[in-house]
Design a protein around this motif. Structure first.
Motif, PDB file in Angstrom:
ATOM      1  N   GLU A  35      44.416 128.635 -38.506  1.00  0.00           N
ATOM      2  CA  GLU A  35      46.343 127.782 -39.041  1.00  0.00           C
ATOM      3  C   GLU A  35      47.558 129.226 -39.842  1.00  0.00           C
ATOM      4  OE1 GLU A  35      47.630 125.643 -37.858  1.00  0.00           O
ATOM      5  OE2 GLU A  35      45.787 124.883 -37.351  1.00  0.00           O
ATOM      6  N   GLU A  36      46.933 129.961 -40.212  1.00  0.00           N
ATOM      7  CA  GLU A  36      47.557 130.892 -41.479  1.00  0.00           C
ATOM      8  C   GLU A  36      47.904 131.798 -40.129  1.00  0.00           C
ATOM      9  OE1 GLU A  36      46.119 129.911 -45.074  1.00  0.00           O
ATOM     10  OE2 GLU A  36      45.371 131.325 -45.186  1.00  0.00           O
ATOM     11  N   GLY A  39      50.265 130.677 -37.432  1.00  0.00           N
ATOM     12  CA  GLY A  39      51.436 130.677 -38.299  1.00  0.00           C
ATOM     13  C   GLY A  39      52.508 131.866 -38.399  1.00  0.00           C
ATOM     14  N   GLN A  42      53.891 133.044 -34.912  1.00  0.00           N
ATOM     15  CA  GLN A  42      54.562 132.250 -34.390  1.00  0.00           C
ATOM     16  C   GLN A  42      55.931 132.882 -34.828  1.00  0.00           C
ATOM     17  OE1 GLN A  42      54.093 128.263 -34.611  1.00  0.00           O
ATOM     18  NE2 GLN A  42      56.443 127.540 -33.194  1.00  0.00           N
ATOM     19  N   SER A  43      55.897 133.150 -36.139  1.00  0.00           N
ATOM     20  CA  SER A  43      57.249 133.422 -37.715  1.00  0.00           C
ATOM     21  C   SER A  43      57.778 134.709 -36.194  1.00  0.00           C
ATOM     22  CB  SER A  43      56.163 133.855 -38.776  1.00  0.00           C
ATOM     23  OG  SER A  43      57.375 133.981 -39.637  1.00  0.00           O
ATOM     24  N   VAL A  91      58.049 127.477 -40.206  1.00  0.00           N
ATOM     25  CA  VAL A  91      56.578 127.797 -39.316  1.00  0.00           C
ATOM     26  C   VAL A  91      55.625 128.390 -40.608  1.00  0.00           C
ATOM     27  CG1 VAL A  91      55.239 128.355 -37.724  1.00  0.00           C
ATOM     28  CG2 VAL A  91      58.055 127.407 -36.662  1.00  0.00           C
ATOM     29  N   ILE A  92      55.344 129.394 -41.181  1.00  0.00           N
ATOM     30  CA  ILE A  92      55.106 129.968 -42.293  1.00  0.00           C
ATOM     31  C   ILE A  92      54.675 128.291 -42.888  1.00  0.00           C
ATOM     32  CG2 ILE A  92      55.141 131.164 -44.360  1.00  0.00           C
ATOM     33  CD1 ILE A  92      54.321 132.231 -41.139  1.00  0.00           C
ATOM     34  N   ARG A  93      55.214 128.038 -43.426  1.00  0.00           N
ATOM     35  CA  ARG A  93      55.004 126.976 -44.438  1.00  0.00           C
ATOM     36  C   ARG A  93      54.275 126.038 -44.097  1.00  0.00           C
ATOM     37  NH1 ARG A  93      59.437 123.850 -45.187  1.00  0.00           N
ATOM     38  NH2 ARG A  93      58.369 122.277 -43.865  1.00  0.00           N
ATOM     39  N   ASP A  94      54.773 125.195 -42.017  1.00  0.00           N
ATOM     40  CA  ASP A  94      53.750 124.478 -41.982  1.00  0.00           C
ATOM     41  C   ASP A  94      52.036 124.885 -42.200  1.00  0.00           C
ATOM     42  OD1 ASP A  94      56.023 123.035 -42.295  1.00  0.00           O
ATOM     43  OD2 ASP A  94      56.290 122.948 -39.819  1.00  0.00           O
ATOM     44  N   ALA A  95      52.415 126.445 -41.290  1.00  0.00           N
ATOM     45  CA  ALA A  95      50.948 126.524 -41.097  1.00  0.00           C
ATOM     46  C   ALA A  95      50.224 126.662 -42.840  1.00  0.00           C
ATOM     47  CB  ALA A  95      51.104 127.884 -40.649  1.00  0.00           C
ATOM     48  N   LYS A  98      48.075 123.422 -43.564  1.00  0.00           N
ATOM     49  CA  LYS A  98      47.074 122.554 -42.917  1.00  0.00           C
ATOM     50  C   LYS A  98      46.449 123.194 -43.515  1.00  0.00           C
ATOM     51  CE  LYS A  98      50.050 121.391 -38.799  1.00  0.00           C
ATOM     52  NZ  LYS A  98      50.515 122.632 -37.422  1.00  0.00           N
TER      53      LYS A  98
END
Length: 148
Positions: A35-36, A39, A42-43, A91-95, A98
């Motif tokens: 997940e990280e 993220g 994607q970032s 995106v980083i925070r959401d990853a 999770k």
């Protein structure tokens, strides 16, 4: 013989739950890392897209005869940079959120496994204790029957 099977069954059940929980925990931790990583990737894509968009804005401003990067054009470029940075941070925070939830779930699985093992061992000990009591009572019955 049934008593021995009950003891073995309790131990096997406890160890099986323990081992399964460890495997689930490892899988959840691996998923958290993925997940990280996703993220972060994607970032980077968002930041690259933002840079391209800013370059295109600057080129469009200059091609229209305006002085690029000044006045309201500068405001538009700044806004694009801010939005790109915010999107990447989101995106980083959401990853991260999770991943944190997955790690917590992994911890809970490990705890469940510890309790399964403890429960199996206590069940086995209880069965052994019951066998000793049954053996002692059976022996008393033989002794009292022999003396009567």
């Amino acid at each position: 013989m049934a008593e021995v099977a009950a003891v073995a069954g309790n131990v096997i059940k406890g160890v099986g739950g323990f081992v399964a929980s460890r495997q689930q925990s490892k899988a959840l931790k691996r998923q958290a890392r993925e997940e990280e990583n996703a993220g972060a990737a994607q970032s980077l894509r968002i930041r690259d897209q933002a840079r391209k968009a800013i370059g295109q804005q600057l080129a469009a401003q200059s091609s229209n005869g305006f002085m690029g990067g000044t006045g309201s054009a500068l405001d538009a470029l700044t806004e694009s940079q801010v939005n790109g940075a915010l999107d990447a941070m989101t995106v980083i925070r959401d990853a991260g959120t999770k991943a944190q939830a997955l790690r917590y779930e992994a911890k809970m699985r490990r705890t469940e496994g510890n309790f399964a093992l403890a429960s199996g061992l206590v069940g086995a000990a209880s069965s052994v204790s019951g066998m000793k009591d049954d053996w002692a009572q059976a022996r008393q019955g033989q002794s009292s029957g022999a003396g009567a």
